[in-house]
Scaffold this active site. Structure first.
Site, PDB file in Angstrom:
ATOM      1  CE  LYS A 151      -2.333  -1.148   3.637  1.00 10.73           C
ATOM      2  NZ  LYS A 151      -1.760  -2.498   4.368  1.00 10.73           N
TER       3      LYS A 151
ATOM      4  NE  ARG B 174      -4.717  -1.520   9.940  1.00  8.89           N
ATOM      5  CZ  ARG B 174      -3.597  -0.958   9.335  1.00  8.89           C
ATOM      6  NH1 ARG B 174      -3.577   0.422   8.956  1.00  8.89           N
ATOM      7  NH2 ARG B 174      -2.287  -1.820   9.223  1.00  8.89           N
TER       8      ARG B 174
ATOM      9  NE  ARG C 142       7.155  -2.780   5.994  1.00 14.06           N
ATOM     10  CZ  ARG C 142       5.584  -2.519   5.752  1.00 14.06           C
ATOM     11  NH1 ARG C 142       5.051  -2.171   4.852  1.00 14.06           N
ATOM     12  NH2 ARG C 142       5.066  -2.895   6.872  1.00 14.06           N
TER      13      ARG C 142
ATOM     14  NE  ARG D 289       6.082  -0.473  10.325  1.00 14.01           N
ATOM     15  CZ  ARG D 289       4.914  -0.853   9.810  1.00 14.01           C
ATOM     16  NH1 ARG D 289       5.012   0.043   8.465  1.00 14.01           N
ATOM     17  NH2 ARG D 289       3.652  -1.245   9.927  1.00 14.01           N
TER      18      ARG D 289
ATOM     19  NE  ARG E 128       1.974  -5.148  11.046  1.00 13.88           N
ATOM     20  CZ  ARG E 128       2.836  -4.801  10.362  1.00 13.88           C
ATOM     21  NH1 ARG E 128       3.991  -5.449  10.639  1.00 13.88           N
ATOM     22  NH2 ARG E 128       2.675  -3.959   9.537  1.00 13.88           N
TER      23      ARG E 128
HETATM   24  P1  AMP Z   1       0.629   0.361   8.982  1.00 12.99           P
HETATM   25  O1  AMP Z   1       1.837   1.389   8.653  1.00 12.99           O
HETATM   26  O2  AMP Z   1      -0.564   0.880   8.145  1.00 12.99           O
HETATM   27  O3  AMP Z   1       1.020  -1.042   8.719  1.00 12.99           O
HETATM   28  O4  AMP Z   1       0.073   0.411  10.629  1.00 12.99           O
HETATM   29  C1  AMP Z   1       0.838  -0.021  11.557  1.00 12.99           C
HETATM   30  C2  AMP Z   1       0.068  -0.214  12.801  1.00 12.99           C
HETATM   31  O5  AMP Z   1      -0.557   1.247  13.393  1.00 12.99           O
HETATM   32  C3  AMP Z   1      -1.123  -1.046  12.903  1.00 12.99           C
HETATM   33  O6  AMP Z   1      -0.444  -2.486  12.945  1.00 12.99           O
HETATM   34  C4  AMP Z   1      -2.005  -0.699  13.745  1.00 12.99           C
HETATM   35  O7  AMP Z   1      -1.378  -0.885  15.293  1.00 12.99           O
HETATM   36  C5  AMP Z   1      -1.730   0.741  13.626  1.00 12.99           C
HETATM   37  N1  AMP Z   1      -2.858   1.413  12.609  1.00 12.99           N
HETATM   38  C6  AMP Z   1      -2.569   2.079  11.639  1.00 12.99           C
HETATM   39  N2  AMP Z   1      -3.828   2.332  10.881  1.00 12.99           N
HETATM   40  C7  AMP Z   1      -4.728   2.096  11.874  1.00 12.99           C
HETATM   41  C8  AMP Z   1      -6.145   2.057  11.668  1.00 12.99           C
HETATM   42  N3  AMP Z   1      -6.652   2.493  10.760  1.00 12.99           N
HETATM   43  N4  AMP Z   1      -6.810   1.559  12.784  1.00 12.99           N
HETATM   44  C9  AMP Z   1      -6.178   1.139  13.825  1.00 12.99           C
HETATM   45  N5  AMP Z   1      -5.061   1.178  13.968  1.00 12.99           N
HETATM   46  C10 AMP Z   1      -4.121   1.472  12.839  1.00 12.99           C
END
Ligand code: AMP
Length: 192
Positions: A14, A89, A128, A134, A146
């Site tokens: 994404k 989400r 990654r 991260r 996740r």
């Molecule tokens: P990402 O960078 O999109 O992989 O998000 C990393 C982490 O941030 C996720 O595993 C969640 O813990 C949190 N997170 C990101 N976006 C959301 C969302 N829309 N709702 C809830 N938690 C989120």
């Protein structure tokens, strides 16, 4: 306005594809994960709270996430559109997004969902981790958490957009360029 939800499990690509889309369609990129990580870096109250969930591979609660997104959207007026990356989400987030966009007299144009099988996601995330720094990418048990949270809480959001005739499935396997071409073509078809 062109408002795209770029959807998919962790590791689907994404973030990478968002960069291509914002350039071609002149969109503002809103990644909730990036905003949470920026808050963690600043050691803000929101960052401390978000970190406690992110470190376990869990979702940050809807109330917190929705309020954060609402405030980010309010800051950005007069734009030609948004790409939502990592949001919504949950179905509650999707409903809240519709409501906020309505106050700006706009709506989601389409959801493009990158489809990638689980073993490939794990491979990509572990790979990654070597460059992303991260903590949630480098630990297989957090990755599995996740993916399982995605399957349980996030995948149902597809139905939300299917019911609005806005859902488009995109094969997320192949080279970055191949996937970009598929996305461009799906968006251009939708716009035609
Ligand atoms: P990402 O960078 O999109 O992989 O998000 C990393 C982490 O941030 C996720 O595993 C969640 O813990 C949190 N997170 C990101 N976006 C959301 C969302 N829309 N709702 C809830 N938690 C989120």
């Amino acid at each position: 306005m062109l408002n795209i939800v770029l959807f998919g499990p962790p590791g689907a690509g994404k973030g990478t594809q968002s960069e291509r889309l914002i350039e071609k369609y002149n969109l503002v990129h809103l990644s909730t994960g990036d905003i949470f990580r920026a808050n963690i870096k600043m050691e803000s109250e929101l960052g401390v709270l978000a970190k406690s969930y992110m470190d376990q591979g869990l979702l940050v609660p809807d109330s917190v996430t929705i309020e954060m997104l609402r405030s980010e959207l309010t800051k950005k007026q007069e734009v030609s559109g948004f790409i939502f990356d990592g949001f919504p989400r949950t179905n509650a987030q999707a409903a809240a997004l519709d409501e906020v966009l309505l106050t700006f007299k706009t709506s989601i144009t389409m959801m493009a969902a990158l489809e990638v099988e689980e073993e490939e996601l794990k491979r990509r995330l572990l790979n990654r981790a070597t460059t992303s720094g991260r903590a949630d990418d480098g630990d297989i048990s957090i990755i599995e958490n996740r993916i399982s949270v995605y399957n349980k809480e996030t995948a149902p959001v597809k139905t939300f957009y299917q019911n609005q005739n806005k859902f488009i499935s995109i094969n997320g396997l192949g080279t970055i360029d191949e996937i970009t071409t598929r996305l461009f073509s799906a968006i251009d078809t939708k716009l035609a």
